[in-house]
Write an enzyme that holds these catalytic residues in place. Structure first.
Site, short mmCIF file in Angstrom:
data_model
loop_
_atom_site.label_atom_id
_atom_site.label_comp_id
_atom_site.label_asym_id
_atom_site.label_seq_id
_atom_site.Cartn_x
_atom_site.Cartn_y
_atom_site.Cartn_z
N HIS A 168 50.05 80.18 54.71
CA HIS A 168 51.20 79.87 55.55
C HIS A 168 50.70 79.41 56.92
CE1 HIS A 168 54.56 82.49 53.51
NE2 HIS A 168 54.65 81.23 53.14
N CYS A 264 54.19 87.96 60.53
CA CYS A 264 54.88 88.01 59.24
C CYS A 264 56.03 89.03 59.28
CB CYS A 264 53.91 88.38 58.13
SG CYS A 264 52.83 87.04 57.63
#
Length: 271
Positions: A168, A264
């Site tokens: 990511h 996150c």
């Protein structure tokens, strides 16, 4: 340089049901047990630190069938109160998107867009004053970039991720100062062409070394002054201080077993 913190509003989800029973990124190993009470304590430390810095933390209700909901950044991207929902690449996380959309609708967000193309929220979208940086290569579809640009009306800059450890964008790049278009990133996580784009757009960016990237040091959250980052990324502390930031190391070691850390766990609700 004197830097001012900007009060932020964040969405988080407690790791009540966090566990690693499958592997959808290189950091996840189901053979390594999770210490759930410790994970809860580490998450609470992060939540409480945000509040102590003057930020607002909203809470998403965890679901027992969705162990990765603690990684709330992946559920949506919010700019100017407009919400681009997520569409997850893996079936294990698919239902999280609906839980996030429901929360936004129940909490007064009028424009909530259900996407047509795969994107994993702020996992692969990073907001600066001038651009929406958009990662691709492992999770989010390149088609989601145009969808985001049309929805938000801001220029989207596509960046190719080439190292599966940094699956990511938020594992390889962090926005340090939104107003000043100031970022830090790990160059080797990106293709040669994307590195050239980053050098052109952000010539003064802080470049992370491999050891700090591997410690998830780019998976950090900045309010323009304070930078909350994984405690293992010690090589970033002095460079951040040299630029006038106040780094705050955090221990989220148990959550790292799921492939996530500070960022996150933190979705920003931009009004």
């Amino acid at each position: 340089m004197n830097r001012d913190a900007t009060p932020r509003r964040y969405l988080m989800c407690a790791p009540t049901h966090f566990r690693v029973t499958y592997s959808i990124n290189p950091w996840m190993d189901p053979s390594k047990p999770v210490d759930l009470p410790l994970a809860q304590t580490q998450w609470e430390d992060l939540r409480d630190r945000y509040r102590s810095l003057g930020h607002t933390v909203e809470l998403l209700t965890p679901r027992p069938d969705l162990p990765d909901m603690v990684f709330a950044a992946n559920g949506a991207t919010v700019i100017d109160g407009r919400v681009l929902g997520a569409l997850f690449a893996y079936r294990e996380r698919f239902e999280e998107a609906g839980a996030h959309r429901d929360w936004f609708r129940e909490n007064g967000f009028a424009e909530v867009h259900e996407p047509e193309h795969v994107n994993e929220g702020e996992g692969d979208f990073a907001v600066t004053a001038s651009y929406l940086l958009a990662g691709r290569g492992f999770r989010s579809s390149p088609l989601s970039h145009m969808e985001a640009q049309e929805f938000f009306g801001v220029p989207v800059i596509g960046l190719d991720l080439v190292d599966p450890r940094y699956y990511h964008l938020d594992t390889a790049l962090c926005v340090l100062d939104t107003a000043g278009d100031e970022i830090m990133y790990y160059p080797d996580a990106f293709s040669a062409a994307s590195r050239s784009v980053l050098r052109r757009l952000f010539p003064d960016a802080l470049l992370a070394k491999e050891a700090d990237a591997a410690a998830f040091g780019l998976n950090s959250v900045s309010d323009g002054r304070h930078v909350l980052l994984p405690q293992g990324a010690t090589g970033l502390l002095d460079p951040l201080r040299d630029r006038g930031f106040e780094p705050i190391p955090m221990d989220l070691g148990e959550l790292l077993k799921g492939g996530g850390s500070v960022k996150c766990c933190t979705q920003e609700l931009r009004a």
